[in-house]
Design a protein around this motif. Structure first.
Motif, PDB file in Angstrom:
ATOM      1  N   ILE A  86       0.836  -1.206   0.000  1.00  0.00           N
ATOM      2  CA  ILE A  86       0.000   0.000   0.000  1.00  0.00           C
ATOM      3  C   ILE A  86       0.870   1.255   0.000  1.00  0.00           C
ATOM      4  O   ILE A  86       0.608   2.220  -0.730  1.00  0.00           O
ATOM      5  N   LYS A  87       1.927   1.256   0.817  1.00  0.00           N
ATOM      6  CA  LYS A  87       2.832   2.414   0.877  1.00  0.00           C
ATOM      7  C   LYS A  87       3.462   2.704  -0.479  1.00  0.00           C
ATOM      8  O   LYS A  87       3.670   3.863  -0.852  1.00  0.00           O
ATOM      9  N   ASN A  88       3.779   1.647  -1.227  1.00  0.00           N
ATOM     10  CA  ASN A  88       4.482   1.809  -2.504  1.00  0.00           C
ATOM     11  C   ASN A  88       3.532   1.988  -3.691  1.00  0.00           C
ATOM     12  O   ASN A  88       3.989   2.167  -4.819  1.00  0.00           O
ATOM     13  N   SER A  89       2.246   1.917  -3.426  1.00  0.00           N
ATOM     14  CA  SER A  89       1.276   2.016  -4.518  1.00  0.00           C
ATOM     15  C   SER A  89       0.755   3.442  -4.652  1.00  0.00           C
ATOM     16  O   SER A  89       0.203   4.003  -3.703  1.00  0.00           O
ATOM     17  N   PRO A  90       0.903   4.041  -5.825  1.00  0.00           N
ATOM     18  CA  PRO A  90       0.374   5.393  -6.017  1.00  0.00           C
ATOM     19  C   PRO A  90      -1.146   5.418  -6.154  1.00  0.00           C
ATOM     20  O   PRO A  90      -1.761   6.474  -6.044  1.00  0.00           O
ATOM     21  N   ARG A  91      -1.749   4.245  -6.402  1.00  0.00           N
ATOM     22  CA  ARG A  91      -3.207   4.202  -6.602  1.00  0.00           C
ATOM     23  C   ARG A  91      -3.718   2.807  -6.215  1.00  0.00           C
ATOM     24  O   ARG A  91      -3.543   1.837  -6.956  1.00  0.00           O
ATOM     25  N   THR A  92      -4.328   2.731  -5.050  1.00  0.00           N
ATOM     26  CA  THR A  92      -4.851   1.458  -4.548  1.00  0.00           C
ATOM     27  C   THR A  92      -6.374   1.487  -4.564  1.00  0.00           C
ATOM     28  O   THR A  92      -6.990   2.446  -4.066  1.00  0.00           O
ATOM     29  N   VAL A  93      -6.963   0.474  -5.143  1.00  0.00           N
ATOM     30  CA  VAL A  93      -8.423   0.368  -5.223  1.00  0.00           C
ATOM     31  C   VAL A  93      -8.878  -0.885  -4.483  1.00  0.00           C
ATOM     32  O   VAL A  93      -8.245  -1.943  -4.603  1.00  0.00           O
ATOM     33  N   VAL A  94      -9.951  -0.758  -3.720  1.00  0.00           N
ATOM     34  CA  VAL A  94     -10.508  -1.872  -2.973  1.00  0.00           C
ATOM     35  C   VAL A  94     -11.794  -2.336  -3.648  1.00  0.00           C
ATOM     36  O   VAL A  94     -12.638  -1.517  -4.034  1.00  0.00           O
ATOM     37  N   VAL A  95     -11.926  -3.631  -3.808  1.00  0.00           N
ATOM     38  CA  VAL A  95     -13.129  -4.242  -4.383  1.00  0.00           C
ATOM     39  C   VAL A  95     -13.787  -5.072  -3.293  1.00  0.00           C
ATOM     40  O   VAL A  95     -13.148  -5.940  -2.705  1.00  0.00           O
ATOM     41  N   THR A  96     -15.056  -4.795  -2.984  1.00  0.00           N
ATOM     42  CA  THR A  96     -15.696  -5.508  -1.881  1.00  0.00           C
ATOM     43  C   THR A  96     -16.948  -6.263  -2.315  1.00  0.00           C
ATOM     44  O   THR A  96     -17.686  -5.832  -3.205  1.00  0.00           O
ATOM     45  N   ASN A 152      -6.838   9.335   4.559  1.00  0.00           N
ATOM     46  CA  ASN A 152      -5.405   9.580   4.710  1.00  0.00           C
ATOM     47  C   ASN A 152      -4.604   9.318   3.438  1.00  0.00           C
ATOM     48  O   ASN A 152      -3.376   9.328   3.462  1.00  0.00           O
ATOM     49  N   GLY A 153      -5.310   9.072   2.339  1.00  0.00           N
ATOM     50  CA  GLY A 153      -4.649   8.939   1.047  1.00  0.00           C
ATOM     51  C   GLY A 153      -4.019   7.589   0.766  1.00  0.00           C
ATOM     52  O   GLY A 153      -3.260   7.445  -0.203  1.00  0.00           O
ATOM     53  N   HIS A 154      -4.345   6.576   1.565  1.00  0.00           N
ATOM     54  CA  HIS A 154      -3.732   5.259   1.356  1.00  0.00           C
ATOM     55  C   HIS A 154      -4.486   4.430   0.319  1.00  0.00           C
ATOM     56  O   HIS A 154      -3.905   3.544  -0.306  1.00  0.00           O
ATOM     57  N   ILE A 155      -5.783   4.682   0.174  1.00  0.00           N
ATOM     58  CA  ILE A 155      -6.523   4.033  -0.914  1.00  0.00           C
ATOM     59  C   ILE A 155      -7.256   5.109  -1.711  1.00  0.00           C
ATOM     60  O   ILE A 155      -7.632   6.160  -1.173  1.00  0.00           O
ATOM     61  N   TYR A 156      -7.430   4.831  -2.997  1.00  0.00           N
ATOM     62  CA  TYR A 156      -8.054   5.815  -3.887  1.00  0.00           C
ATOM     63  C   TYR A 156      -9.577   5.738  -3.814  1.00  0.00           C
ATOM     64  O   TYR A 156     -10.259   6.761  -3.772  1.00  0.00           O
ATOM     65  N   GLY A 157     -10.127   4.518  -3.829  1.00  0.00           N
ATOM     66  CA  GLY A 157     -11.573   4.377  -3.836  1.00  0.00           C
ATOM     67  C   GLY A 157     -11.992   2.934  -3.708  1.00  0.00           C
ATOM     68  O   GLY A 157     -11.172   2.018  -3.611  1.00  0.00           O
ATOM     69  N   SER A 164      -7.009   1.103 -13.665  1.00  0.00           N
ATOM     70  CA  SER A 164      -6.016   2.171 -13.506  1.00  0.00           C
ATOM     71  C   SER A 164      -5.266   2.065 -12.179  1.00  0.00           C
ATOM     72  O   SER A 164      -4.382   2.887 -11.893  1.00  0.00           O
ATOM     73  N   ALA A 165      -5.592   1.066 -11.364  1.00  0.00           N
ATOM     74  CA  ALA A 165      -4.931   0.899 -10.065  1.00  0.00           C
ATOM     75  C   ALA A 165      -3.570   0.245 -10.227  1.00  0.00           C
ATOM     76  O   ALA A 165      -3.305  -0.473 -11.196  1.00  0.00           O
TER      77      ALA A 165
END
Length: 247
Positions: free
Chosen positions: A12-22, A94-99, A183-184
């Motif tokens: 997560i720290k190294n990812s500029p764009r993290t997306v969660v799928v639930t 806190n900007g760790h995940i995009y959406g 795009s993640a």
């Protein structure tokens, strides 16, 4: 487990764009029943029957029978977001995940404070007037207090429709959901066995371009082979809380 938690925090720290799928698994921890689970209505009533009734054609042809069934089996108990929902909202803040792209219709991500949520199957807490000239929206309380089984629009008297995707309908926000996932840099799947398309197809498509796929789910999924990390747990909130502390 702790090693994988540290590894996920690093991804997560190294990812500029993290997306969660639930999927449903994140909401069962909040008290929402899983339709496809052991005690879900698909098992109890048979998937064919549910698919026949929770269908756009059945809704149009037999709205009274549709609403009798829908009111009985698709009325969610009043629950609060789970710890997992709350932690994900904090991670977004806190900007760790995009959406978040979710299959769930319970509105719990939004209640927890997540801002960028694409609910591809709609929102069960809302009803809409399908008349093109009207399209008024109503909250659950309007339908709950309506004096008849079939609720109608107060403005044009058209039969209201739950703002959820019924069988036979296209998912909402197809292009936006696919674009957000593809795009993640990192996709984290939570509480889904990845059997329902097209969402499972979006994740499969993503995994062909990158290896940064993490799956958190109780039991196997169809994409376990492609995941860098797989957590088998039904305590997602506790796991995410540990990850969040490391970020």
């Amino acid at each position: 487990m702790d090693q994988n938690i540290s590894k996920l925090a690093g991804l997560i720290k190294n990812s500029p764009r993290t997306v969660v799928v639930t999927g449903a698994g994140i909401s069962t921890e909040a008290g929402i029943p899983d339709f496809r689970g052991q005690n879900g209505i698909y098992r109890k009533l048979g998937e064919d029957r549910v698919m026949r009734i929770i269908n756009i054609d059945f809704f149009r042809r037999q709205p009274e029978e549709f609403y009798k069934f829908y009111r009985q089996y698709f009325h969610f108990p009043p629950v609060e977001p789970s710890k997992a929902h709350v932690v994900l909202a904090d991670m977004e803040k806190n900007g760790h995940i995009y959406g978040v792209v979710t299959q769930n219709i319970d509105n719990l991500h939004q209640k927890a404070g997540s801002k960028k949520v694409i609910p591809i199957h709609g929102n069960a807490e809302r009803y809409v007037c399908p008349a093109r000239h009207c399209q008024a929206e109503y909250e659950t309380s309007y339908v709950d207090n309506y004096p008849e089984v079939v609720p109608r629009c107060s403005q044009c008297n058209t039969i209201l429709k739950p703002d959820v995707v019924l069988f036979g309908e296209q998912i909402y926000s197809y292009i936006d959901a696919r674009e957000m996932i593809l795009s993640a840099r990192l996709v984290i799947v939570i509480g889904s066995s990845l059997t329902v398309y097209p969402l499972a197809g979006f994740v499969r498509e993503f995994s062909t371009f990158t290896q940064d796929l993490v799956i958190i789910n109780k039991g196997p999924t169809y994409m376990d082979h492609a995941a860098q990390i797989k957590f088998d747990t039904n305590h997602t909130g506790d796991l995410l809380e540990k990850v969040n502390r490391l970020l």
